[in-house]
Design a protein around this motif. Structure first.
Motif, PDB file in Angstrom:
ATOM      1  N   UNK A 224       7.637  15.830 -15.673  1.00  0.00           N
ATOM      2  CA  UNK A 224       8.760  15.949 -14.744  1.00  0.00           C
ATOM      3  C   UNK A 224       8.543  17.065 -13.721  1.00  0.00           C
ATOM      4  N   UNK A 225       7.682  17.994 -13.989  1.00  0.00           N
ATOM      5  CA  UNK A 225       7.422  19.119 -13.078  1.00  0.00           C
ATOM      6  C   UNK A 225       6.042  18.935 -12.455  1.00  0.00           C
ATOM      7  N   UNK A 226       5.989  18.783 -11.141  1.00  0.00           N
ATOM      8  CA  UNK A 226       4.715  18.543 -10.458  1.00  0.00           C
ATOM      9  C   UNK A 226       3.805  19.776 -10.506  1.00  0.00           C
ATOM     10  N   UNK A 227       4.365  20.945 -10.788  1.00  0.00           N
ATOM     11  CA  UNK A 227       3.559  22.165 -10.886  1.00  0.00           C
ATOM     12  C   UNK A 227       3.007  22.405 -12.298  1.00  0.00           C
ATOM     13  N   UNK A 228       3.243  21.468 -13.191  1.00  0.00           N
ATOM     14  CA  UNK A 228       2.803  21.638 -14.570  1.00  0.00           C
ATOM     15  C   UNK A 228       1.299  21.357 -14.691  1.00  0.00           C
ATOM     16  N   UNK A 229       0.697  21.992 -15.676  1.00  0.00           N
ATOM     17  CA  UNK A 229      -0.730  21.798 -15.984  1.00  0.00           C
ATOM     18  C   UNK A 229      -0.903  21.851 -17.501  1.00  0.00           C
ATOM     19  N   UNK A 230      -1.555  20.835 -18.055  1.00  0.00           N
ATOM     20  CA  UNK A 230      -1.913  20.859 -19.481  1.00  0.00           C
ATOM     21  C   UNK A 230      -3.376  21.282 -19.583  1.00  0.00           C
TER      22      UNK A 230
END
Length: 298
Positions: A224-230
């Protein structure tokens, strides 16, 4: 007398010398840059501490294999010693029976003189075998003691723990708005590290990754968050787990993923990422249907 004037051709020109000096400095700078780039490629971007820990881990694995071989050899020797002891007991029991027969009455000896001679010969053979077994038992026991001492010497002291692995950001850093989530990849397993306050472990098979409620809830919330990184932290044996877990996140949920190889088996230290770490809500209770990429988009 008037002083003689020098001609213009007698002046010393320094321009060619300065050109040579500048060229030499440029060549030296180029050599230094090439050496730095070459050294970085040889170590694959790892720090000297990580390389040292990886080498220590390899040495420890080698030492463990040698200890396993020694332990297996000790077990085989103990089994052989037990078999020899049992054989010795059987021989001694038979020896007692033969001695009783030989100590019987004179009349019985005369009647069974031929049998007695055979029994005497068999008795002598048994004594010889018992003597040989006794010597073999002593040699085997001595060899077992030497192997046990060597195994004890090779044991890792209880106070010598595997040092933690400090996970460091690579490259030039990341934006302050980035929210990082960590998944550890090991042999046949994935572990979500503290995304909702606690770690969660699951098998890294395609069927489990697709159907697991908690893992798909994790991917759905992160997506849901475009700034997320796994960021997938890959152990030495975790490449297969990474392919399965990261493939699901990237292909089905369009989540940005990264990977970082982790040397050794120490506990992970993620303190350098504290200000970037993201948090999500806890997954639903077991029995709930797993979220799907289609539900996430709607």
């Amino acid at each position: 007398m008037a002083k003689r004037r020098h001609k213009g051709t007698d002046e010393i020109l320094l321009i060619p010398f300065l050109d040579i000096l500048c060229s030499l400095i440029g060549v030296l700078i180029l050599i230094i840059v090439v050496l730095c780039v070459s050294q970085s490629q040889q170590t694959k971007g790892r720090t000297p501490e990580e390389i040292k820990m990886a080498q220590e881990y390899k040495d420890m694995l080698k030492e463990l294999k040698e200890r396993e071989k020694l332990q297996q050899l000790v077990i085989e020797k103990l089994a052989k010693l037990k078999e020899v002891q049992k054989n010795l007991e059987d021989k001694q029991l038979r020896f007692v029976k033969l001695r009783k027969i030989l100590d019987s009455s004179k009349e019985l000896k005369e009647q069974n003189k031929e049998i007695s001679q055979k029994l005497q010969k068999e008795l002598d053979d048994l004594l010889t075998e018992i003597d040989g077994i006794g010597r073999q038992q002593k040699d085997t026991q001595k060899e077992i003691e030497l192997l046990a001492a060597e195994l004890k010497k090779r044991q890792v002291p209880p106070d010598k723990k595997v040092p933690p692995v400090v996970v460091q950001p690579s490259g030039s850093g990341m934006a302050d708005t980035t929210k990082v989530y960590f998944v550890e990849c090991s042999s046949g397993a994935l572990k979500v590290l503290g995304a909702w306050g606690e770690d969660y472990r699951l098998a890294a098979t395609p069927s489990v990754v697709v159907a697991d409620v908690a893992y798909n809830h994790f991917l759905s919330e992160v997506g849901k968050d475009k700034n997320s990184l796994i960021l997938f932290l890959i152990r030495d044996d975790g490449q297969g787990a990474f392919n399965t877990g990261a493939g699901r996140a990237e292909a089905d949920y369009s989540i940005r993923v990264g990977k970082l190889p982790i040397p050794g088996r120490g506990q992970l230290d993620l303190a350098l990422f504290d200000k970037y770490r993201g948090k999500i809500s806890a997954p639903p209770t077991p029995g709930t249907a797993a979220p799907t990429p289609a539900e996430k988009k709607s």
